[in-house]
Design a protein around this motif. Structure first.
Motif, PDB file in Angstrom:
ATOM      1  N   GLY A 394      -7.447   4.592   4.427  1.00  0.00           N
ATOM      2  CA  GLY A 394      -6.218   5.130   5.243  1.00  0.00           C
ATOM      3  C   GLY A 394      -5.013   4.719   4.180  1.00  0.00           C
ATOM      4  N   ASN A 395      -5.218   4.420   2.972  1.00  0.00           N
ATOM      5  CA  ASN A 395      -4.267   3.667   2.196  1.00  0.00           C
ATOM      6  C   ASN A 395      -2.935   4.653   1.941  1.00  0.00           C
ATOM      7  OD1 ASN A 395      -5.254   5.624   0.554  1.00  0.00           O
ATOM      8  ND2 ASN A 395      -5.514   4.376  -1.429  1.00  0.00           N
ATOM      9  N   ASP A 396      -3.040   6.125   2.034  1.00  0.00           N
ATOM     10  CA  ASP A 396      -1.995   6.733   1.731  1.00  0.00           C
ATOM     11  C   ASP A 396      -1.148   6.866   3.199  1.00  0.00           C
ATOM     12  OD1 ASP A 396      -4.246   7.784   3.114  1.00  0.00           O
ATOM     13  OD2 ASP A 396      -3.387  10.169   2.564  1.00  0.00           O
ATOM     14  N   VAL A 397      -1.990   6.815   4.202  1.00  0.00           N
ATOM     15  CA  VAL A 397      -1.066   6.688   5.672  1.00  0.00           C
ATOM     16  C   VAL A 397      -0.359   5.542   6.090  1.00  0.00           C
ATOM     17  CG1 VAL A 397      -1.349   6.964   8.180  1.00  0.00           C
ATOM     18  CG2 VAL A 397      -2.771   8.392   6.571  1.00  0.00           C
ATOM     19  N   ALA A 399       0.654   3.341   3.192  1.00  0.00           N
ATOM     20  CA  ALA A 399       1.578   3.326   2.392  1.00  0.00           C
ATOM     21  C   ALA A 399       2.976   3.960   2.895  1.00  0.00           C
ATOM     22  CB  ALA A 399       1.425   3.981   0.983  1.00  0.00           C
ATOM     23  N   GLN A 400       2.838   5.217   3.390  1.00  0.00           N
ATOM     24  CA  GLN A 400       3.896   6.007   4.087  1.00  0.00           C
ATOM     25  C   GLN A 400       4.339   5.454   5.269  1.00  0.00           C
ATOM     26  OE1 GLN A 400       2.772   9.943   5.313  1.00  0.00           O
ATOM     27  NE2 GLN A 400       4.834  10.670   5.580  1.00  0.00           N
ATOM     28  N   THR A 401       3.443   4.728   6.289  1.00  0.00           N
ATOM     29  CA  THR A 401       4.115   4.187   7.244  1.00  0.00           C
ATOM     30  C   THR A 401       4.977   3.043   7.131  1.00  0.00           C
ATOM     31  OG1 THR A 401       2.065   4.790   8.628  1.00  0.00           O
ATOM     32  CG2 THR A 401       3.348   3.034   9.416  1.00  0.00           C
ATOM     33  N   PHE A 402       4.571   2.011   6.255  1.00  0.00           N
ATOM     34  CA  PHE A 402       5.262   0.832   5.764  1.00  0.00           C
ATOM     35  C   PHE A 402       6.181   0.916   4.780  1.00  0.00           C
ATOM     36  CE2 PHE A 402       1.275  -0.307   8.333  1.00  0.00           C
ATOM     37  CZ  PHE A 402       2.026  -1.164   9.324  1.00  0.00           C
ATOM     38  N   ARG A 403       6.284   2.118   4.086  1.00  0.00           N
ATOM     39  CA  ARG A 403       7.081   2.381   2.887  1.00  0.00           C
ATOM     40  C   ARG A 403       6.888   1.281   1.621  1.00  0.00           C
ATOM     41  NH1 ARG A 403       7.542   5.973   6.039  1.00  0.00           N
ATOM     42  NH2 ARG A 403       9.687   7.116   6.796  1.00  0.00           N
ATOM     43  N   ILE A 404       5.415   1.336   1.458  1.00  0.00           N
ATOM     44  CA  ILE A 404       5.050   0.678   0.130  1.00  0.00           C
ATOM     45  C   ILE A 404       4.534   1.642  -0.790  1.00  0.00           C
ATOM     46  CG2 ILE A 404       5.048  -1.658   1.399  1.00  0.00           C
ATOM     47  CD1 ILE A 404       2.027  -1.020   1.761  1.00  0.00           C
ATOM     48  N   SER A 405       4.248   1.101  -2.032  1.00  0.00           N
ATOM     49  CA  SER A 405       3.640   1.978  -3.044  1.00  0.00           C
ATOM     50  C   SER A 405       1.974   1.948  -2.815  1.00  0.00           C
ATOM     51  CB  SER A 405       3.974   1.149  -4.135  1.00  0.00           C
ATOM     52  OG  SER A 405       3.202   1.836  -5.263  1.00  0.00           O
ATOM     53  N   VAL A 406       1.895   3.120  -3.218  1.00  0.00           N
ATOM     54  CA  VAL A 406       0.039   3.426  -2.735  1.00  0.00           C
ATOM     55  C   VAL A 406      -0.301   2.472  -3.856  1.00  0.00           C
ATOM     56  CG1 VAL A 406      -1.634   5.256  -2.707  1.00  0.00           C
ATOM     57  CG2 VAL A 406       0.502   5.558  -1.862  1.00  0.00           C
ATOM     58  N   ASN A 407      -0.001   2.531  -4.988  1.00  0.00           N
ATOM     59  CA  ASN A 407      -0.892   1.789  -6.000  1.00  0.00           C
ATOM     60  C   ASN A 407      -0.696   0.242  -5.778  1.00  0.00           C
ATOM     61  OD1 ASN A 407      -1.259   4.180  -7.618  1.00  0.00           O
ATOM     62  ND2 ASN A 407       0.858   4.013  -8.720  1.00  0.00           N
ATOM     63  N   THR A 408       0.380  -0.184  -5.573  1.00  0.00           N
ATOM     64  CA  THR A 408       0.502  -1.803  -4.956  1.00  0.00           C
ATOM     65  C   THR A 408      -0.698  -1.945  -3.971  1.00  0.00           C
ATOM     66  OG1 THR A 408       2.741  -1.715  -5.540  1.00  0.00           O
ATOM     67  CG2 THR A 408       1.689  -3.528  -4.254  1.00  0.00           C
ATOM     68  N   LEU A 409      -0.596  -1.348  -2.914  1.00  0.00           N
ATOM     69  CA  LEU A 409      -1.688  -1.207  -1.603  1.00  0.00           C
ATOM     70  C   LEU A 409      -3.039  -1.447  -2.133  1.00  0.00           C
ATOM     71  CD1 LEU A 409      -1.955  -1.810   1.011  1.00  0.00           C
ATOM     72  CD2 LEU A 409      -1.740   0.738   1.602  1.00  0.00           C
ATOM     73  N   THR A 410      -3.169  -0.066  -3.139  1.00  0.00           N
ATOM     74  CA  THR A 410      -4.773  -0.165  -3.680  1.00  0.00           C
ATOM     75  C   THR A 410      -5.092  -1.370  -4.360  1.00  0.00           C
ATOM     76  OG1 THR A 410      -4.370   2.090  -3.834  1.00  0.00           O
ATOM     77  CG2 THR A 410      -6.110   1.348  -5.148  1.00  0.00           C
ATOM     78  N   TRP A 411      -4.375  -1.916  -5.137  1.00  0.00           N
ATOM     79  CA  TRP A 411      -4.432  -3.180  -5.954  1.00  0.00           C
ATOM     80  C   TRP A 411      -4.740  -4.522  -5.017  1.00  0.00           C
ATOM     81  CZ3 TRP A 411      -6.858  -3.808 -10.350  1.00  0.00           C
ATOM     82  CH2 TRP A 411      -6.801  -2.907 -11.203  1.00  0.00           C
TER      83      TRP A 411
END
Length: 498
Positions: A394-397, A399-411
């Protein structure tokens, strides 16, 4: 003196006992003891969730149309009137809006499926952390893992039947996983779908799999599992009067039967409340499946979320050999990873018993997790690994919820997938050793009373009183830093029957 005239119940019992081993065999069966501990209820939760699934699923089969022919919806749900869709999705909407109690049955069925898979998973974790998979129960461990795999397949098949946009997206991912298999991937996809994706046969093929083949296999394995539970002596926690030669707990009838029946009613009631109050899988919001559409934020049911997360974390690695492309970013997380995971779980009981030497005698007492530091640490590391994959699904959800970058969260999640299990292993093993050391200290020195006295040398020391109660488990001898194996005992065969 003549015998008093017997009533009809006694005459029936005498007649039945004359033809069947009712009083002899049945009496021993009714007196069979079952340990009374909450952790042993997890298996019953799975059993009763399966029973609710069978009851609600049987009702749903009367109204569901497993067809992919195109129809125009003319039902009560106004936003979709006039929309072209498959007959399967049309019948799902009809069950939800046109048939009395249909939506309740659909939602109870879906909630029961989630609870069923969760209960099996927690039950397996209880068996793993307590060592209840050791001799003579290795076969039951294998059966339990196979049940878990079949439950995953059964859940995915049922999840795909409505042919809505969410389930169709899941089928498209499944087809991509099939195509990633080297050499035979295209043949596997063609065999499953019957044509180029999505084809016209996948729903009609999933339907008998979902209502007949997989449920039959599940019920058959559950039956074998219960027979083995009755045949083998039930595991139990260590304590006064509890040894490898007995089982302390409630007799099957009437105490255990009454409490188990109450648990079934509670499970049925909770699932009915969830089905009536908590919305799940609103297919009318997603709409019918179209190959050219995919909704954002689409998430599968939790039990396949780790596969979704693995697919999102692996970089886009590809290799071309002799004109054929190997999609490592799909093959590794969706085929190799689950295969290795279940292979390790299947082999674990045999490998551990060989390393610890416990395969020479039967084990009927449960270990406390702290008594086996390495096994417990491995289990916690596995849970951490699974948890990271579940979050990544659920990395996209997120990232949208916490207003962070999807790429950063993925790494961040990629790093956590490697570092997290290692740290969890080390911390858990150290915690287990610390807990065991604290117990040994209490046994030797007693418990602090809070009073302080002055010694003849002029110093001060705390008062201790002897430990009055202690829950015995494995012998409190120094554990090896690696295996955490209890002190060896004299091998003596333990009878399997009471």
């Amino acid at each position: 003196m003549e015998r008093e005239r017997s009533g009809p119940g006694e005459r029936f019992a005498d007649a039945a006992d004359g033809r069947l081993p009712v009083l002899d065999g049945g009496g021993r069966l009714m007196r069979k003891a079952f340990p009374d501990h909450w952790s042993f209820l997890l298996g019953e939760l799975a059993l009763y969730s399966l029973l609710v699934l069978v009851l609600t699923g049987t009702w749903l089969t009367f109204f569901f149309a497993p067809e992919m022919r195109e129809v125009v919806y003319q039902g009560r749900y106004v936003p979709l009137r006039g929309v072209r869709m498959s007959a399967a999705f049309d019948s799902t909407l009809r069950i939800s809006f046109d048939i009395r109690g249909g939506l309740l049955m659909r939602q109870v069925h879906h909630w029961a499926a989630l609870v069923f898979v969760a209960a099996i998973g927690l039950h397996l974790l209880r068996i793993f952390f307590t060592g209840a998979f050791r001799r003579p129960r290795e076969l039951n461990w294998v059966i339990g893992l196979t049940l878990f795999m079949l439950a995953l397949a059964e859940g995915f098949a049922g999840y795909s039947l409505p042919d809505d946009l969410l389930s169709g997206t899941g089928l498209r991912i499944a087809q991509g996983i099939m195509l990633s298999i080297p050499l035979v991937g295209t043949y596997v996809s063609l065999f499953v779908f019957g044509a180029q994706f999505p084809g016209q046969e996948i729903i009609s093929r999933l339907y008998p799999l979902h209502i007949l083949l997989l449920p039959g296999a599940l019920i058959g394995l559950v039956t074998v599992h219960l027979i083995l539970v009755f045949h083998l002596k039930h595991t139990q926690w260590g304590g006064p009067g509890r040894t490898r030669r007995n089982a302390v707990g409630k007799p099957l009838f009437p105490q255990f039967t009454a409490s188990s029946t109450g648990l079934f009613l509670i499970v049925f009631g909770v699932l009915a409340l969830l089905g009536g109050l908590a919305q799940i899988n609103p297919v009318w919001v997603y709409g019918p499946y179209r190959p050219d559409l995919a909704s954002t934020g689409s998430q599968p049911d939790w039990y396949v979320g780790f596969l979704e997360g693995a697919l999102r974390l692996v970089p886009p690695w590809e290799t071309t050999l002799a004109g054929h492309t190997l999609m490592w970013n799909v093959l590794l997380p969706a085929v190799v990873l689950p295969g290795l995971l279940f292979l390790v779980l299947y082999l674990h009981p045999f490998v551990e018993q060989r390393l610890t030497g416990e395969g020479r005698q039967e084990q009927h007492l449960c270990d406390r997790p702290r008594e086996r530091p390495v096994r417990t640490a491995l289990g916690v590391a596995g849970i951490t690994f699974y948890g990271v994959l579940l979050l990544a699904g659920g990395n996209d959800v997120l990232a949208q919820t916490f207003r962070i970058s999807v790429n950063t969260l993925t790494w961040v999640l990629r790093t956590a997938l490697v570092v997290g299990p290692v740290l969890a292993f080390l911390l858990t093993r150290r915690l287990c050793h610390a807990l065991m050391a604290a117990e040994r200290e209490h046994l030797v020195d007693g418990v602090e009373t809070g009073e302080v006295r002055q010694t003849v040398e002029g110093g001060y020391e705390g008062e201790h009183r002897p430990l009055r109660t202690h829950r015995p488990g494995a012998p409190l001898t120094p554990l090896g830093p690696r295996t955490g194996t209890p002190a060896p005992e004299h091998p003596e065969p333990a009878p399997r029957r009471r």
